[in-house]
Design a protein around this motif. Structure first.
Motif, short mmCIF file in Angstrom:
data_model
loop_
_atom_site.label_atom_id
_atom_site.label_comp_id
_atom_site.label_asym_id
_atom_site.label_seq_id
_atom_site.Cartn_x
_atom_site.Cartn_y
_atom_site.Cartn_z
N ASP A 274 -32.58 -112.33 54.89
CA ASP A 274 -32.10 -111.70 56.12
C ASP A 274 -30.64 -111.27 56.01
N TRP A 275 -29.87 -111.99 55.19
CA TRP A 275 -28.46 -111.61 55.02
C TRP A 275 -28.32 -110.19 54.50
N LEU A 278 -28.95 -107.89 57.41
CA LEU A 278 -27.82 -107.97 58.35
C LEU A 278 -26.61 -107.23 57.79
N VAL A 319 -31.99 -110.72 63.41
CA VAL A 319 -31.00 -111.69 63.86
C VAL A 319 -31.66 -113.05 64.11
N THR A 322 -30.99 -116.03 61.52
CA THR A 322 -29.68 -116.69 61.65
C THR A 322 -29.64 -117.53 62.92
N ARG A 325 -31.23 -120.73 62.33
CA ARG A 325 -30.43 -121.61 61.50
C ARG A 325 -29.29 -122.24 62.32
N HIS A 326 -28.76 -121.48 63.25
CA HIS A 326 -27.63 -121.98 64.03
C HIS A 326 -28.03 -122.90 65.16
N SER A 413 -27.32 -111.55 69.14
CA SER A 413 -26.57 -111.90 67.94
C SER A 413 -25.39 -112.80 68.27
N ALA A 416 -26.46 -116.11 67.73
CA ALA A 416 -26.61 -116.43 66.32
C ALA A 416 -25.26 -116.69 65.67
N GLY A 417 -24.22 -116.14 66.22
CA GLY A 417 -22.91 -116.36 65.61
C GLY A 417 -21.90 -115.41 66.19
N LEU A 420 -20.98 -112.24 63.98
CA LEU A 420 -22.06 -111.26 63.94
C LEU A 420 -21.96 -110.34 65.15
#
Lengths: 503, 484
Positions: A274-275, A278, A319, A322, A325-326, A413, A416-417, A420
């Motif tokens: 996914d990175w 992104l 997105v 991530t 993950r977060h 997003s 997600a961070g 981002l």
């Protein structure tokens, strides 16, 4: 009563047959355009039927049709729509009507073939969205290249041959890898059904291979940075109608491919890589946004703005990994995907409308250069109103459709961070910068030259097509639920699919 | 000593063609110049009645041997022979007006053509290495003479000599290979060869492998795969367009049958060996054919290189060594012939009133002159490029699937990449037809196309689209004919 009919087949083949009939029907432009408009409107009515009879509670495919087609490949003529494809079909049918109106008396050269090409193109594009069989999808996906190749090549600008070859070969190059991946999966699943592919267990190695094959194909179609170089050429050289269809629909096919193929079929590879998506999306948003700022040609500017906006779309799709993950859960991911869908529809309308605006100016002055204009508002006040509205929508002004999608994706997003969301929100700043600067230079200011002074304002036909678009843009902007409500179930289903590991 | 009369019933189509060829030859001698159309119609009658004859014979479940095991009648043979006859009849139809315009409308063209068809039929039905060679030579000798049909043209003579010298060399190599196989197995009968070869545990038999290599080289030459392709561009360019049309079409079907008979039926147990060779031939053909075609300005040379690349794809199916692959290749060869007849057909039809279509540029603005022919040419080109909605796509799909099935994904990738390269030059033809204006020279030239020619070329083009929408019937037919 209408639901008894094979609506999807009708929506595909009616315009195609209409187009072929026009090809054989002789060269009477008055009759041809009426006929084409009738076919276009009827197709649109057929597709609105899909909307009204659509069951929003289920993620299952609706309006299904399935006939055995090529038993040797175990391929079926299988059609069906869900919350992702139905709005895009509606958009296709709507934009084709607009394109037919827009070329009403503008296209002089080989008029009937022009109309026929767009109608055939419409059928094929609806086919792409409606196909549930991978081979059928591929057939429509590729067959679409032929009318577009001819549209750019015959009615295009001075560098049309270069642009159309680049367009054709670039997209063809991408899609053949998808073909190999599809055959490979067919070999495993013994079927070409897309829904069977969704369930097909694949190991990581296979998923990686399939992921890149699909990515190449759809990233070129979307287009994502760094595969975007064909788009500005194709847009600049294409006739107005061609640019509208390219921006409004064919780019969406790339985005649709992510939803239909990549996320559900190779979820593990998508989660790992996914990175990559992104990064590509954010580079598109920021870097391409800066490039758009520097354009001298209006069509080029809108083309680059399209690439930048499509970056937001792909960001919204990916997105969720991530996010997971977060935060450890997927709440908020729905918003990202729905935001991307809204953004796709909205971008289809807005960029289409902007290309039409440029077309209106080009028909009068035969120039697309920004420097040739200035102070258009003085001679074309009605037109200026529309153009400013669409530019605002392009910049993401609240109240227009452009705002809804971008806002949802950025919200998602943000969960997600922070960084981002921070980078993604550059789209609002840069988008505002290049569109407002465009407005300032073209619409406002003093009258630049005598040509601009003598411009005639839009006629009834142009008002009709622009106001149809303006109304839709505003409705979606004020009441996005019209659009999002039909895809809730489908998005939930997709999330379930793409979060389950296939390993 | 007992004399056994061979059962001639299975050989009936061949005997019929042979008799008719002789009759045409004799009748033609007594015809006046303006009566030449009788020769033409007799030829067409022959081909069409053979096609009907083949179709009407009841389909036998089991294949039947005849002529002391040198000849086999089976569904594969029947299907291919049917297509050979239909295609040749189409070729003669397309060529008719061209030959008349170029003072080539003579009996020789048709007689030689019929003998060529006979040669192809023998090749298709051959069941021994000997009859394979006989059929091949009958075809080749007819072709050598047909190329040189236009005596006054130095390029045609050059092409004929080139083809003759190289062709004889290839025949020699093939014969050498046959003799080695004969040395190992003690028979030329394919069944016996197959039995002996599969009975051998030691596959490293040097003589056998050498024989195989020579056979493959000979076959590759006749099919025209790289690196044995040199003759194709020169011959296509040098020969009269109508002859190039003939060479490029039906003989490819016969060549396909030849490979199936020799490599699959005869030496099937050496599949591991010939697979390697065919992979190399196939990659080289696809890449070189498509790359070299880009550089061509002469349309016949371009089509020649396109043919070479198509043979590469054709080999993909055969080298997979599965029934699915053979049937894919058979489908490919039939579709290829359908397309190439269309392409050369349009070129032949357009070469009128002293203005030959030599370069691709000569097609400029065809759309303005004859929109329908332009559309057909575009269909053919898109089909050759493998764009869906045209049948060429399914042909490519089928062979790609065959190689992916046996795990050679990298080979499939090379195939698809080469087809993208190929798309460029096919699109360029479309560009000239649709995007460019008519060349000055041709602006005044009016096109006259006979009604029957127009009908058949339309059917040809529409068939490409129709099969592109629904290829099932033909595919099933191909699989069915390979089943026994």
């Amino acid at each position: 009563m209408l639901s008894e009919l094979p609506l999807l087949s009708l929506a595909i083949w009616f315009p195609v047959i209409g187009g072929v009939a026009i090809l054989f029907g002789g060269d009477n432009p008055k009759f041809t355009r009426l006929f084409a408009l009738t076919v276009g409107i009827l197709t649109f009515l057929i597709s609105t039927q899909l909307y009204t009879e659509f069951n929003t509670q289920t993620a299952a495919m609706q309006f299904q049709e399935c006939i055995r087609w090529i038993p040797t490949f175990s391929a079926n003529y299988h059609l069906g729509v869900d919350g992702f494809s139905m709005p895009l079909i509606l958009l296709t049918a709507f934009m084709t009507v607009i394109v037919i109106i827009s070329s009403w008396e503008v296209v002089k050269h080989r008029f009937s073939q022009y109309m026929a090409a767009f109608l055939i193109m419409e059928g094929l594009m609806i086919g792409v969205f409606a196909a549930l069989d991978a081979l059928l999808f591929y057939v429509f996906f590729e067959a679409m290249l032929i009318p577009m190749f001819l549209i750019i090549g015959i009615w295009g600008g001075s560098r049309r041959v270069y642009a159309t070859f680049k367009f054709f070969l670039y997209t063809f190059f991408g899609s053949i890898f998808m073909l190999v991946a599809l055959i490979y999966m067919h070999d495993q699943a013994k079927s070409f059904e897309i829904l069977d592919f969704h369930k097909l267990p694949l190991n990581m190695h296979e998923q990686m291979f399939i992921f890149f094959a699909f990515l190449l194909s759809f990233a070129i179609k979307v287009p994502m940075w760094p595969f975007h170089t064909w788009l500005p050429d194709a847009h600049v050289e294409a006739p107005t109608g061609g640019s509208v269809i390219l921006a409004a629909i064919t780019l969406k096919i790339g985005g649709y491919g992510f939803l239909r193929f990549i996320l559900p079929i190779v979820p593990d590879a998508s989660a790992v890589l996914d990175w990559l998506i992104l990064t590509m999306s954010l580079v598109a948003v920021v870097y391409i946004g800066f490039i758009a700022l520097m354009q001298q040609d209006m069509k080029k500017l809108i083309a680059y703005s399209s690439i930048s906006h499509m970056g937001i779309v792909t960001l919204g799709f990916f997105v969720m990994f991530t996010l997971h993950r977060h935060t450890g859960n997927f709440s908020g991911a729905t918003m990202g995907i729905e935001g991307s869908m809204v953004q796709m529809v909205s971008h289809g309308l807005v960029s289409g409308a902007l290309f039409l605006c440029v077309g209106v100016l080009y028909d009068r002055l035969h120039s697309r250069q920004i420097k040739d204009y200035g102070g258009v508002v003085n001679s074309m006040p009605v037109f200026a109103t529309f153009m400013v509205l669409f530019c605002m929508a392009n910049a993401g002004l609240p109240g227009t459709s452009g705002f809804v999608g971008e806002f949802m994706v950025i919200m998602s997003s943000f969960k997600a961070g922070f960084w981002l969301a921070f980078i993604a929100s550059f789209t609002l700043i840069l988008g505002a910068a290049y569109t407002l600067w465009l407005v300032k230079r073209v619409i406002f200011g003093d009258i630049r030259n005598d040509y601009v002074a003598s411009l005639e304002d839009v006629n009834h036909r142009e008002i009709l097509m622009l106001s149809l678009l303006a109304i839709t843009v505003l409705i979606i902007g004020i009441w996005p639920d019209l659009l999002t409500s039909i895809m809730h179930a489908t998005v939930d289903n997709l999330l379930r699919h793409s979060t389950l590991t296939k390993l | 000593m007992k004399f056994v009369a061979p059962d001639l019933m299975p050989v009936l189509p061949e005997l019929f063609v042979l008799t008719m060829s002789c009759i045409v030859l004799v009748v033609d001698m007594f015809l006046e110049r303006q009566q030449r159309y009788i020769t033409y119609w007799l030829t067409q009658l022959t081909l069409l009645s053979v096609a009907i004859l083949i179709l009407s014979t009841p389909a036998v479940q089991e294949s039947k041997l005849a002529m002391f095991g040198h000849y086999i009648k089976d569904t594969l043979g029947d299907t291919l022979k049917f297509f050979i006859c239909i295609v040749s009849a189409t070729v003669f139809l397309y060529s008719r007006d061209y030959l008349k315009n170029n003072e080539l409308f003579r009996g020789e063209y048709f007689v030689l053509g019929l003998f060529g068809v006979l040669g192809m039929m023998v090749m298709v039905s051959a069941h021994s290495l000997l009859s394979i060679y006989l059929g091949l030579e009958l075809l080749s000798l007819s072709l050598y003479a047909m190329i040189a049909l236009n005596r006054d043209s130095p390029t045609a003579a050059e092409a004929a000599i080139k083809y003759f010298v190289l062709g004889s060399l290839a025949s020699g190599i093939l014969l050498y290979g046959i003799s080695m196989i004969y040395g190992v197995t003690g028979s030329v009968d394919l069944q016996v060869v197959a039995a002996v070869v599969s009975g051998k545990h030691d596959h490293d038999d040097l003589m056998l492998v050498f024989g195989l290599v020579f056979l493959v080289v000979g076959l590759a030459f006749k099919l025209g795969s790289v690196p044995f392709h040199m003759w194709i561009p020169d011959v296509y360019q040098g020969a009269p367009t109508s002859v190039a049309l003939y060479i490029s079409s039906a003989p490819k079907l016969a060549a396909f049958a030849l490979i199936i008979r020799v490599l699959v039926y005869g030496l099937g147990s050496l599949q591991g060996d010939w697979q390697q060779m065919l992979i190399i031939l196939s990659i080289l053909s696809m890449m070189l054919g498509n790359l070299a075609a880009i550089a061509q300005t002469n349309i016949k040379r371009m089509l020649a290189y396109s043919t070479i690349s198509h043979t590469g794809f054709l080999l993909l199916g055969i080298l997979s060594g599965t029934l699915e692959g053979y049937s894919a290749s058979m489908f490919y060869s039939i579709i290829y012939v359908l397309m190439v007849v269309g392409a050369f057909g349009v070129v032949t039809i357009l070469s009128q009133s002293g203005l030959e279509i030599e370069n691709i540029r000569d097609l400029s603005g065809l759309h303005h002159r004859d929109p329908w022919l332009a559309f057909i040419m575009m269909t053919v080109m898109m089909s050759m490029a493998g764009i869906p909605c045209m049948v060429g796509f399914y042909a490519k799909l089928a062979v790609l699937q065959a190689v992916i099935n046996i795990g050679l994904i990298w080979l499939a990738l090379i195939g698809v990449i080469s087809s993208v390269i190929g798309a460029f030059y096919y699109l360029r033809v479309v560009k000239f037809i649709y995007f460019d204006e008519i060349e000055h020279l041709r602006r005044k030239q009016s096109l006259e196309i006979s009604r029957d020619v127009k009908f058949v070329i339309s059917a040809n083009g529409l068939l490409i689209i129709f099969l592109g929408l629904y290829p099932t019937a033909l595919m099933t037919w191909c699989t069915a004919s390979l089943l026994d």
